[in-house]
Design an enzyme around this catalytic site. Structure first.
Site, short mmCIF file in Angstrom:
data_model
loop_
_atom_site.label_atom_id
_atom_site.label_comp_id
_atom_site.label_asym_id
_atom_site.label_seq_id
_atom_site.Cartn_x
_atom_site.Cartn_y
_atom_site.Cartn_z
N ASP A 209 19.53 -19.94 -41.94
CA ASP A 209 18.51 -19.89 -40.90
C ASP A 209 19.11 -19.35 -39.60
OD1 ASP A 209 15.57 -21.55 -40.50
OD2 ASP A 209 16.65 -20.94 -38.69
N ASN B 187 7.17 -26.37 -44.52
CA ASN B 187 6.10 -26.49 -43.53
C ASN B 187 4.96 -25.59 -43.96
OD1 ASN B 187 7.69 -28.19 -41.83
ND2 ASN B 187 8.74 -26.38 -41.02
N GLY C 169 3.90 -26.76 -38.56
CA GLY C 169 4.94 -26.00 -37.86
C GLY C 169 5.33 -24.71 -38.53
N GLN C 170 4.56 -24.25 -39.51
CA GLN C 170 4.92 -22.99 -40.15
C GLN C 170 4.81 -21.85 -39.14
OE1 GLN C 170 2.86 -22.01 -43.84
NE2 GLN C 170 4.07 -20.15 -44.12
N SER C 171 5.89 -21.07 -39.04
CA SER C 171 5.91 -19.98 -38.07
C SER C 171 6.18 -18.63 -38.72
CB SER C 171 6.96 -20.25 -36.98
OG SER C 171 8.25 -20.32 -37.56
N HIS D 264 8.77 -20.48 -47.62
CA HIS D 264 10.22 -20.73 -47.56
C HIS D 264 10.48 -22.23 -47.61
CE1 HIS D 264 8.51 -20.33 -43.52
NE2 HIS D 264 9.38 -21.25 -43.11
N HIS E 154 13.20 -25.03 -46.55
CA HIS E 154 14.37 -25.32 -45.72
C HIS E 154 15.28 -26.28 -46.49
CE1 HIS E 154 12.50 -24.04 -41.75
NE2 HIS E 154 11.40 -24.26 -42.45
P1 AMP Z 1 8.95 -22.48 -40.28
O1 AMP Z 1 8.77 -22.89 -38.85
O2 AMP Z 1 8.91 -23.61 -41.27
O3 AMP Z 1 8.00 -21.35 -40.65
O4 AMP Z 1 10.41 -21.92 -40.39
C1 AMP Z 1 10.74 -20.61 -40.07
C2 AMP Z 1 12.24 -20.58 -39.97
O5 AMP Z 1 12.65 -19.24 -40.08
C3 AMP Z 1 12.79 -21.11 -38.66
O6 AMP Z 1 13.71 -22.17 -38.93
C4 AMP Z 1 13.47 -19.91 -38.04
O7 AMP Z 1 14.64 -20.25 -37.33
C5 AMP Z 1 13.76 -19.05 -39.24
N1 AMP Z 1 13.86 -17.63 -39.03
C6 AMP Z 1 12.97 -16.83 -38.38
N2 AMP Z 1 13.37 -15.55 -38.41
C7 AMP Z 1 14.53 -15.54 -39.12
C8 AMP Z 1 15.44 -14.52 -39.50
N3 AMP Z 1 15.23 -13.22 -39.18
N4 AMP Z 1 16.54 -14.85 -40.21
C9 AMP Z 1 16.76 -16.15 -40.54
N5 AMP Z 1 15.94 -17.15 -40.21
C10 AMP Z 1 14.84 -16.87 -39.50
#
Ligand code: AMP
Length: 114
Positions: A29, A87, A93-95, A100, A102
């Protein structure tokens, strides 16, 4: 999907994979929340956990958890303890809109999660 960052990482267009097979890819991450923070993603684009319905995806989901165990052992967090988190959708909190998992470990975790 051409504009999906995790598709680009899984297809090795950018970033560095720590694991891959025909179904999944894993990478560190970019903003780690624990000493070990790995993301495990399906190679095919699935937007979120809620979208997984097909029979073929049931195998994929189980496979991801087996790979999480493998990486936990490789990163030496298996015996002390680790957490696997998905998430799904905005309030969770999915962003990033590519499914994916974690994999977190290397420190004591608290509960409940924030
Ligand atoms: P979520 O908030 O569950 O969608 O998690 C998204 C995760 O992706 C977060 O922990 C970010 O730090 C991670 N993330 C976003 N962009 C990248 C990237 N280019 N390489 C690695 N991790 C990333």
């Amino acid at each position: 999907m051409s504009d999906c960052i995790f598709c680009k990482i899984a297809q090795k267009e950018i970033g560095t994979l720590i694991y891959e097979d025909e179904l999944v890819a894993a990478f560190d991450d970019a903003n780690p929340q624990a000493p070990v923070h790995v993301l495990i993603v399906p190679k095919k684009h699935i937007e979120k956990l809620l979208d997984v319905t097909q029979d073929e995806d049931k195998f994929l989901l189980g496979h991801i958890l087996v790979i999480a165990n493998t990486i936990a052992r490789e990163r030496s967090i298996a015996e002390a303890g680790y957490r696997v988190v998905v998430n799904c959708n905005r309030e969770a909190g999915q962003s990033v809109w590519h499914l994916h998992f974690h994999l977190l470990g290397g420190r004591k975790m608290s509960w409940p999660p924030g």
